[in-house]
Design a protein around this motif. Structure first.
Motif, PDB file in Angstrom:
ATOM      1  N   THR A 252       0.826  -1.213   0.000  1.00 50.91           N
ATOM      2  CA  THR A 252       0.000   0.000   0.000  1.00 50.91           C
ATOM      3  C   THR A 252       0.861   1.264   0.000  1.00 50.91           C
ATOM      4  O   THR A 252       0.339   2.360   0.209  1.00 50.91           O
ATOM      5  N   ALA A 253       2.168   1.093  -0.245  1.00 56.36           N
ATOM      6  CA  ALA A 253       3.080   2.231  -0.137  1.00 56.36           C
ATOM      7  C   ALA A 253       2.747   3.342  -1.132  1.00 56.36           C
ATOM      8  O   ALA A 253       2.777   4.535  -0.787  1.00 56.36           O
ATOM      9  N   LEU A 254       2.435   2.987  -2.374  1.00 53.14           N
ATOM     10  CA  LEU A 254       2.151   4.005  -3.379  1.00 53.14           C
ATOM     11  C   LEU A 254       0.836   4.725  -3.077  1.00 53.14           C
ATOM     12  O   LEU A 254       0.734   5.948  -3.229  1.00 53.14           O
ATOM     13  N   VAL A 255      -0.169   3.961  -2.664  1.00 57.96           N
ATOM     14  CA  VAL A 255      -1.452   4.572  -2.316  1.00 57.96           C
ATOM     15  C   VAL A 255      -1.272   5.528  -1.138  1.00 57.96           C
ATOM     16  O   VAL A 255      -1.800   6.654  -1.122  1.00 57.96           O
ATOM     17  N   ASP A 256      -0.502   5.084  -0.155  1.00 60.47           N
ATOM     18  CA  ASP A 256      -0.274   5.935   1.021  1.00 60.47           C
ATOM     19  C   ASP A 256       0.485   7.205   0.658  1.00 60.47           C
ATOM     20  O   ASP A 256       0.208   8.291   1.194  1.00 60.47           O
ATOM     21  N   ALA A 257       1.454   7.089  -0.267  1.00 58.14           N
ATOM     22  CA  ALA A 257       2.234   8.258  -0.663  1.00 58.14           C
ATOM     23  C   ALA A 257       1.375   9.292  -1.380  1.00 58.14           C
ATOM     24  O   ALA A 257       1.503  10.508  -1.152  1.00 58.14           O
TER      25      ALA A 257
ATOM     26  N   ALA B  56       9.612  11.264  -2.479  1.00 57.53           N
ATOM     27  CA  ALA B  56      10.202  11.347  -1.140  1.00 57.53           C
ATOM     28  C   ALA B  56       9.428  10.477  -0.145  1.00 57.53           C
ATOM     29  O   ALA B  56      10.011   9.886   0.774  1.00 57.53           O
ATOM     30  N   ALA B  57       8.101  10.361  -0.333  1.00 57.39           N
ATOM     31  CA  ALA B  57       7.276   9.561   0.571  1.00 57.39           C
ATOM     32  C   ALA B  57       7.573   8.068   0.454  1.00 57.39           C
ATOM     33  O   ALA B  57       7.342   7.315   1.405  1.00 57.39           O
ATOM     34  N   ILE B  58       8.091   7.637  -0.679  1.00 57.22           N
ATOM     35  CA  ILE B  58       8.449   6.227  -0.831  1.00 57.22           C
ATOM     36  C   ILE B  58       9.960   6.035  -0.699  1.00 57.22           C
ATOM     37  O   ILE B  58      10.503   5.025  -1.142  1.00 57.22           O
ATOM     38  N   ASP B  59      10.616   7.009  -0.089  1.00 55.55           N
ATOM     39  CA  ASP B  59      12.037   6.899   0.279  1.00 55.55           C
ATOM     40  C   ASP B  59      12.958   6.719  -0.927  1.00 55.55           C
ATOM     41  O   ASP B  59      13.862   5.875  -0.912  1.00 55.55           O
ATOM     42  N   MET B  60      12.739   7.501  -1.966  1.00 62.62           N
ATOM     43  CA  MET B  60      13.685   7.481  -3.081  1.00 62.62           C
ATOM     44  C   MET B  60      15.041   7.975  -2.579  1.00 62.62           C
ATOM     45  O   MET B  60      15.129   9.017  -1.921  1.00 62.62           O
ATOM     46  N   PRO B  61      16.109   7.264  -2.883  1.00 58.75           N
ATOM     47  CA  PRO B  61      17.432   7.705  -2.428  1.00 58.75           C
ATOM     48  C   PRO B  61      17.813   9.068  -3.024  1.00 58.75           C
ATOM     49  O   PRO B  61      17.348   9.435  -4.117  1.00 58.75           O
ATOM     50  N   ASP B  62      18.646   9.801  -2.332  1.00 57.25           N
ATOM     51  CA  ASP B  62      19.068  11.120  -2.809  1.00 57.25           C
ATOM     52  C   ASP B  62      19.801  11.023  -4.138  1.00 57.25           C
ATOM     53  O   ASP B  62      19.677  11.916  -4.986  1.00 57.25           O
TER      54      ASP B  62
ATOM     55  N   LEU C 193      -0.756  10.926   1.219  1.00 61.51           N
ATOM     56  CA  LEU C 193       0.039  11.796   2.082  1.00 61.51           C
ATOM     57  C   LEU C 193       0.292  13.152   1.431  1.00 61.51           C
ATOM     58  O   LEU C 193       0.269  14.195   2.102  1.00 61.51           O
ATOM     59  N   CYS C 194       0.531  13.152   0.125  1.00 59.32           N
ATOM     60  CA  CYS C 194       0.789  14.402  -0.599  1.00 59.32           C
ATOM     61  C   CYS C 194      -0.487  15.073  -1.079  1.00 59.32           C
ATOM     62  O   CYS C 194      -0.420  16.082  -1.810  1.00 59.32           O
TER      63      CYS C 194
ATOM     64  N   ALA D  47       6.998  19.702  -8.098  1.00 58.74           N
ATOM     65  CA  ALA D  47       7.052  19.606  -6.643  1.00 58.74           C
ATOM     66  C   ALA D  47       6.146  18.478  -6.134  1.00 58.74           C
ATOM     67  O   ALA D  47       6.484  17.798  -5.144  1.00 58.74           O
ATOM     68  N   ASP D  48       4.995  18.263  -6.803  1.00 62.21           N
ATOM     69  CA  ASP D  48       4.109  17.162  -6.412  1.00 62.21           C
ATOM     70  C   ASP D  48       4.771  15.807  -6.668  1.00 62.21           C
ATOM     71  O   ASP D  48       4.668  14.883  -5.855  1.00 62.21           O
ATOM     72  N   ILE D  49       5.442  15.696  -7.799  1.00 63.66           N
ATOM     73  CA  ILE D  49       6.136  14.448  -8.128  1.00 63.66           C
ATOM     74  C   ILE D  49       7.237  14.186  -7.101  1.00 63.66           C
ATOM     75  O   ILE D  49       7.410  13.051  -6.625  1.00 63.66           O
ATOM     76  N   GLN D  50       7.983  15.215  -6.751  1.00 64.49           N
ATOM     77  CA  GLN D  50       9.038  15.054  -5.759  1.00 64.49           C
ATOM     78  C   GLN D  50       8.477  14.648  -4.394  1.00 64.49           C
ATOM     79  O   GLN D  50       9.097  13.859  -3.668  1.00 64.49           O
ATOM     80  N   CYS D  51       7.293  15.150  -4.039  1.00 61.76           N
ATOM     81  CA  CYS D  51       6.671  14.798  -2.755  1.00 61.76           C
ATOM     82  C   CYS D  51       6.362  13.306  -2.700  1.00 61.76           C
ATOM     83  O   CYS D  51       6.641  12.637  -1.685  1.00 61.76           O
TER      84      CYS D  51
END
Length: 202
Positions: A101-106, A151-157, A109-110, A144-148
């Motif tokens: 459910t990680a993508l749905v939650d992300a 970031a919510a699914i812990d994309m590495p820097d 969240l945004c 900015a929405d895409i970046q949010c």
């Protein structure tokens, strides 16, 4: 020939006397059965009408079909029960993968559930994000929405830096981390387009 000779015939042939006695001792033949006016007897294993048979013949007794043994039913039922229990225990020990459910939650969240350009697919196991470009006429998600979401699914820097510096000449880029796999491309006319899939832990 005198009258006395006619009344007292002479000795007869013994063979004639024996034949006459034999004929007298035989019983009379029984009368033949009356002719049947109904349909002829059918061939097969069914019962035979005795009246349809020639005189003197008797029908064969019908074949007796013995019922199946109850023991066979008990054996089959027992074997099926054992197989069913074994399959149930085996399935109980297997850890079936559950949907992430990680993508749905992300997305929630945004606060992008109803945002244009944000589309969940595969029952929440994939996410397509289409950004705004020069020719999208305001349709799509902001960068900015895409970046949010990423970031919510812990994309590495390191992956986030590559994505932010992607040019049109770079073509489609790919990356993978955790349970996610992603590919993206950028063009000034179409904006940033990112697709993320849940592929499981590697």
């Amino acid at each position: 020939m005198t009258q006395e000779d006619a009344m007292n015939p002479g000795p007869q042939n013994p063979a004639d006397s024996t034949e006459s006695a034999r004929m007298k001792s035989m019983p009379p033949l029984p009368p033949a059965p009356p002719a049947q006016s109904g349909p002829p007897a059918q061939s097969g294993t069914g019962p035979v009408n005795p009246a349809a048979l020639p005189f003197g013949m008797t029908p064969y007794p019908p074949t007796v079909q013995l019922p199946p043994s109850r023991r066979n039913y008990a054996l089959f039922a027992g074997a099926g029960l054992v197989v069913g229990l074994g399959a149930g225990l085996l399935l109980a020990q297997i850890d079936l993968p559950s949907n992430s459910t990680a993508l749905v939650d992300a997305v929630e969240l945004c606060d992008l559930t109803d945002q244009s350009g944000i589309a969940l697919g595969d029952e929440g196991q994939s996410l397509t994000m289409s950004g705004q470009g020069n020719e999208t006429f305001g349709y799509g998600a902001k960068f900015a929405d895409i970046q949010c979401v990423l970031a919510a699914i812990d994309m590495p820097d390191s992956v986030s830096s590559r994505l932010g510096n992607t040019r049109a000449l770079d073509g489609t880029q790919t990356a993978q981390w955790g349970e996610f796999s992603t590919f993206w491309n950028y063009h000034p006319d179409d904006g940033m387009n990112v697709t993320v899939e849940v592929v499981g832990e590697k």
